[in-house]
Write an enzyme that holds these catalytic residues in place. Sequence first.
Site, PDB file in Angstrom:
ATOM      1  N   TYR A 122      -2.658  19.037  72.599  1.00  0.00           N
ATOM      2  CA  TYR A 122      -2.210  17.801  73.234  1.00  0.00           C
ATOM      3  C   TYR A 122      -3.339  16.778  73.370  1.00  0.00           C
ATOM      4  O   TYR A 122      -3.076  15.581  73.512  1.00  0.00           O
ATOM      5  CB  TYR A 122      -1.626  18.084  74.619  1.00  0.00           C
ATOM      6  CG  TYR A 122      -0.308  18.812  74.594  1.00  0.00           C
ATOM      7  CD1 TYR A 122       0.443  18.934  73.428  1.00  0.00           C
ATOM      8  CD2 TYR A 122       0.198  19.389  75.745  1.00  0.00           C
ATOM      9  CE1 TYR A 122       1.652  19.611  73.414  1.00  0.00           C
ATOM     10  CE2 TYR A 122       1.411  20.071  75.743  1.00  0.00           C
ATOM     11  CZ  TYR A 122       2.132  20.180  74.576  1.00  0.00           C
ATOM     12  OH  TYR A 122       3.332  20.845  74.562  1.00  0.00           O
TER      13      TYR A 122
ATOM     14  N   ASP B  94       9.002  26.890  80.220  1.00  0.00           N
ATOM     15  CA  ASP B  94      10.372  26.365  80.199  1.00  0.00           C
ATOM     16  C   ASP B  94      11.367  27.463  79.846  1.00  0.00           C
ATOM     17  O   ASP B  94      12.476  27.514  80.400  1.00  0.00           O
ATOM     18  CB  ASP B  94      10.495  25.213  79.204  1.00  0.00           C
ATOM     19  CG  ASP B  94      10.005  23.899  79.777  1.00  0.00           C
ATOM     20  OD1 ASP B  94       9.457  23.913  80.900  1.00  0.00           O
ATOM     21  OD2 ASP B  94      10.147  22.859  79.117  1.00  0.00           O
TER      22      ASP B  94
ATOM     23  N   LYS C  24      -2.208  33.223  69.424  1.00  0.00           N
ATOM     24  CA  LYS C  24      -1.780  33.424  68.030  1.00  0.00           C
ATOM     25  C   LYS C  24      -3.027  33.747  67.212  1.00  0.00           C
ATOM     26  O   LYS C  24      -3.352  33.109  66.215  1.00  0.00           O
ATOM     27  CB  LYS C  24      -1.057  32.179  67.511  1.00  0.00           C
ATOM     28  CG  LYS C  24      -0.282  32.393  66.211  1.00  0.00           C
ATOM     29  CD  LYS C  24       0.849  33.398  66.334  1.00  0.00           C
ATOM     30  CE  LYS C  24       1.629  33.490  65.010  1.00  0.00           C
ATOM     31  NZ  LYS C  24       2.586  34.608  65.012  1.00  0.00           N
TER      32      LYS C  24
ATOM     33  N   ASP D 211       3.458  25.413  77.823  1.00  0.00           N
ATOM     34  CA  ASP D 211       4.516  24.419  77.981  1.00  0.00           C
ATOM     35  C   ASP D 211       5.856  25.015  77.559  1.00  0.00           C
ATOM     36  O   ASP D 211       6.871  24.894  78.256  1.00  0.00           O
ATOM     37  CB  ASP D 211       4.178  23.194  77.131  1.00  0.00           C
ATOM     38  CG  ASP D 211       5.034  21.986  77.459  1.00  0.00           C
ATOM     39  OD1 ASP D 211       5.889  22.079  78.350  1.00  0.00           O
ATOM     40  OD2 ASP D 211       4.833  20.938  76.813  1.00  0.00           O
TER      41      ASP D 211
ATOM     42  N   ASP E 211       4.893  34.362  69.566  1.00  0.00           N
ATOM     43  CA  ASP E 211       6.267  34.559  69.102  1.00  0.00           C
ATOM     44  C   ASP E 211       6.873  35.813  69.723  1.00  0.00           C
ATOM     45  O   ASP E 211       8.033  35.828  70.140  1.00  0.00           O
ATOM     46  CB  ASP E 211       6.327  34.605  67.570  1.00  0.00           C
ATOM     47  CG  ASP E 211       5.238  35.443  66.940  1.00  0.00           C
ATOM     48  OD1 ASP E 211       4.292  35.864  67.650  1.00  0.00           O
ATOM     49  OD2 ASP E 211       5.305  35.687  65.714  1.00  0.00           O
TER      50      ASP E 211
END
Length: 406
Positions: free
Chosen positions: A182, A293, A233, A289, A265
């Site tokens: 970001y 959620d 990852k 993020d 994942d």
Amino acid sequence: MAAAALHLNAKPVNLFSRSITVSKPSPKLFRVSCSAGTSPSRRYSIALLPGDGVGPEVIAVAKDVLNFAATLEGIGFDYKEMPVGGAALDLTGVPLPDETLLAAKQSDAVLFGAIGGYKWDDNPKHLKPETGLLQLRKGLEVFANLRPATVFPQLVDASTLKKEVAEGVDLMVIRELTGGIYFGQPRGFKTSENGEEIGFNTEVYATHEIDRVARVAFENARKRQGRVCSVDKANVLEASMLWRKRVIAIAAEYPDIELSHMYVDNAAMQLIRNPKQFDTILTNNIFGDILSDAASMITGSIGMLPSASLRESGPGLFEPIHGSAPDIAGKDKANPLATVLSAAMLLKYGLGEENAAKRVEVAVLDTLDRGFRTGDIYSAGCKLVGCKEMGDELLKSIESYEPATV
């Protein structure tokens, strides 16, 4: 006026609540108001940033709850209400005015509502409401985002998962907040050799960014079940390889904490398959993020989840993780509980006022026990209420709560 800091000796917060006197946001750049109460023994400065959509509605509820719980504990608040996001764009032409950032920095804690709306969707990136929130986080240097996901017994049937999967879930996602893709450079747009437009971003982390948020996760885990799952990852991304290396190094400082690792994942899959396996999840900005959620839906509604964004010292930022919900803004349909929970986290993590936070937490449980529900968490046999009425019921619960005597 006490400076807020990382109160990691406090136990993690669950829960939420509501308000008393609601006034509409002033068209002026800000207003200052003081809470009710006589001769408070402790006083704090709170920056209120209602923002857009349902933000002003849920912030008004949370402010009333803060005032009432604080008054009962001999605490006083001085508020500065400031524009941010789309509201700030309309007033000043920028999503984060200098005055708003200054007020936030000078406060003891910041309570934030919601940001964004259809009105500003076509704005260039630097003039989008969401840019204001990113700038605020960066300006406050809040690097650790704590997002609890707790399935309350009263709401287990609201979860989209089977009862036996959702029941008893109580996890905390700790997300690095000021680094990663970001904020990484270089970023932007360019044209390839064959004339095709390309958009690009950079996922980058430095050692100190990983180390400091890892310590927050390990300290938090000590107050929970003593387990940290670091999500990355590392089989593909160099930034994740460094992430895993540094988390392992910091773990050596916490031999009492069990550390595990999971690729993002797989973590997304495991959150749905068996969320009770998680205690504290530590991860980077973009993965956090997304995963937080996803975790929110285990609880039944994103309208139930608070968050705290903390730094080593100075004011923290406390906000619900739901969006601005422009479709229901101004219709008294918003669920204020996530914002009230965020206010409880403000009291506990930001100010170290655990008794006041407990009043709010207990009030939320009591209100749910009495069957009051907003539309997003409604089920047959309960009483459907709007944002304001939910707040009124929470205030009744706060008033009736009697702290345990020793």
